[in-house]
Design a protein around this motif. Structure first.
Motif, PDB file in Angstrom:
ATOM      1  N   ILE A 106      38.683  40.359  48.903  1.00 46.86           N
ATOM      2  CA  ILE A 106      37.518  40.117  49.766  1.00 46.86           C
ATOM      3  C   ILE A 106      36.638  41.370  49.845  1.00 46.86           C
ATOM      4  O   ILE A 106      35.415  41.297  49.750  1.00 46.86           O
ATOM      5  CB  ILE A 106      37.990  39.660  51.173  1.00 46.86           C
ATOM      6  CG1 ILE A 106      38.522  38.230  51.072  1.00 46.86           C
ATOM      7  CG2 ILE A 106      36.856  39.734  52.188  1.00 46.86           C
ATOM      8  CD1 ILE A 106      39.247  37.741  52.315  1.00 46.86           C
ATOM      9  N   LEU A 139      40.761  33.965  48.976  1.00 47.26           N
ATOM     10  CA  LEU A 139      39.391  33.479  48.811  1.00 47.26           C
ATOM     11  C   LEU A 139      39.385  32.014  48.415  1.00 47.26           C
ATOM     12  O   LEU A 139      38.508  31.263  48.787  1.00 47.26           O
ATOM     13  CB  LEU A 139      38.695  34.291  47.719  1.00 47.26           C
ATOM     14  CG  LEU A 139      37.192  34.020  47.631  1.00 47.26           C
ATOM     15  CD1 LEU A 139      36.467  34.759  48.727  1.00 47.26           C
ATOM     16  CD2 LEU A 139      36.638  34.419  46.297  1.00 47.26           C
ATOM     17  N   SER A 144      34.994  34.022  50.380  1.00 47.34           N
ATOM     18  CA  SER A 144      34.712  35.217  51.183  1.00 47.34           C
ATOM     19  C   SER A 144      33.371  35.028  51.848  1.00 47.34           C
ATOM     20  O   SER A 144      33.026  35.653  52.802  1.00 47.34           O
ATOM     21  CB  SER A 144      34.693  36.454  50.304  1.00 47.34           C
ATOM     22  OG  SER A 144      33.395  36.660  49.841  1.00 47.34           O
TER      23      SER A 144
END
Length: 424
Positions: A106, A139, A144
């Motif tokens: 992220i 993710l 994200s």
């Protein structure tokens, strides 16, 4: 800013405290259980033991090859896979590393977006995440940046490309206690002092993918920074990462101090345009180096697919159960024998060469390796079938010579590699 703009450095206080704690406990567990190993690598035809001890943790069935040595992942806990660990502590350590992996993924997406897309103020305002809540969520589950938010500033293709270039599939963990090392090389160009790892590019990575490195040096009271006088250059007690522009010693090198829990990201093509080294401090240090390994030829799925392809040329007579080859075309024979070599030298020998060590963590690889060995045995039979066919009368001399020419190449290579591996 001009020469090292794609290096992103973050101090430890930017990382959630509970993540630090999990990961650092994981490192110490793996060390206590003797799960770090020096690798025997091959450079210019000679074998060397690495000064740094390592372990590879990542997606089940993934491998990572460097300096002619293939490492096999200790799989981190992954849905849909039955992974038995040797102890609950090792399970927890692997789980901590997948949490760290998700967090760094992220952070890398955010850093890349920051570089590429966040020129204007209003785009900045659409960012991203409440880090405390979300650092552990992969993710793939959350994104994200939620799709509708991200599309305002990131075209779909770029979004996918960002995701692919930051979706780390494994981490190579390193451990070194410099006080146990009798000799460390000196950094040759800028006088940066002792090197734990010499100047290099990381190899076997997806092009322009980010590398993320989390550093944990066991700094105790005995190992405080040396304050006797302000030294010129770097403090030798503190670990650093060194960077330089590749093939250039005119541009000043960079040495960044790494304290407990700091991390850095090498974004985009930095790993190709620059080289990096690791400069040893005084205290023992762990690092977790997260990578998007190029697994196009390095997963179990890939090598099983190759075996399936090769074994299509083998048939069993339903009455006599005798084995024979479907085709004697040179292209088919060449392909089968090349796959035969790949299974033996890229997988079986690489694994058993130093593979028993993985049993300290998990027996996950034993089943697939037994399966590959079974395929290899069948390919050995196929080799002898080619030989007996070549000896038969029905073949014209021209056919026979053509078969022998392509066949001999693969066999000569096999013989050469068997000698080399026996020596290793």
């Amino acid at each position: 800013k001009t020469k090292y703009s794609k290096l992103i450095f973050r101090k430890s206080d930017t990382v959630p405290e509970d993540l630090h704690q999990m990961v650092q406990e994981g490192f110490l567990t793996l060390r206590e259980q003797d799960c770090f190993f020096q690798d025997l690598v091959r450079i210019k035809g000679k074998d060397f033991l690495t000064p740094v001890s390592r372990i590879l943790i990542g997606n089940p069935g993934c491998t990572y090859k460097y300096l002619n040595t293939r490492l096999f992942t200790v799989p981190w806990p992954t849905e849909g896979y039955d992974i038995k660990y040797c102890s609950p502590q090792i399970h927890d350590a692997c789980k901590a590393l997948i949490r760290l992996n998700d967090y760094l993924h992220i952070e890398a997406v955010k850093a890349l977006q920051g570089q590429n897309f966040f020129e204007t103020k209003e785009i900045k305002d659409t960012t991203v995440i409440d880090r405390e809540q979300n650092f552990a969520t992969p993710l793939t589950e959350k994104g994200s940046v939620s799709k509708d938010q991200s599309s305002c500033c990131v075209p779909e293709d770029d979004y996918i490309s960002l995701k692919n270039r930051t979706s780390y599939n494994l981490t190579l963990l390193n451990y070194m206690d410099p006080l146990q090392m009798l000799y460390l090389k000196q950094e040759p160009y800028f006088g940066m002092g002792n090197m734990a790892v010499s100047w290099h590019h990381d190899e076997n990575l997806v092009e322009r993918s980010t590398v993320a490195v989390y550093s944990y040096s066991c700094e105790g009271s005995a190992m405080e920074e040396s304050n006797e006088q302000k030294l010129k250059g770097r403090d030798p007690a503190v670990w650093h990462v060194g960077l330089k522009v590749a093939w250039d010693i005119e541009t000043p090198g960079l040495a960044i101090p790494l304290h407990q829990g700091d991390f850095y990201l090498m974004l985009d093509d930095l790993n190709m345009t620059h080289q990096h080294c690791v400069l040893a401090g005084f205290s023992p240090r762990f690092s977790s180096t997260h990578r998007v390994a190029d697994c196009s030829r390095g997963t179990l799925e890939y090598i099983f697919g190759q075996c399936e392809l090769a074994l299509q040329n083998l048939q069993t007579d339903s009455d006599s159960m005798a084995l024979s080859l479907k085709s004697l075309e040179t292209a088919v024979i060449k392909q089968v024998e090349e796959i035969h070599n790949e299974v033996e030298f890229e997988w079986l020998r690489q694994f058993w060469f130093q593979g028993r060590r993985y049993l300290k963590c998990t027996d996950w690889w034993l089943k697939p390796m037994a399966q590959l060995e079974e395929f290899w045995r069948k390919m050995e039979i196929m080799t002898s079938l080619v030989l007996s066919e070549v000896g038969k009368e029905e073949q014209t001399e021209e056919q026979r010579n053509e078969t022998i020419d392509c066949f001999l190449l693969a066999l000569t290579e096999r013989q050469r590699l068997r000698k080399e591996w026996t020596a290793r």
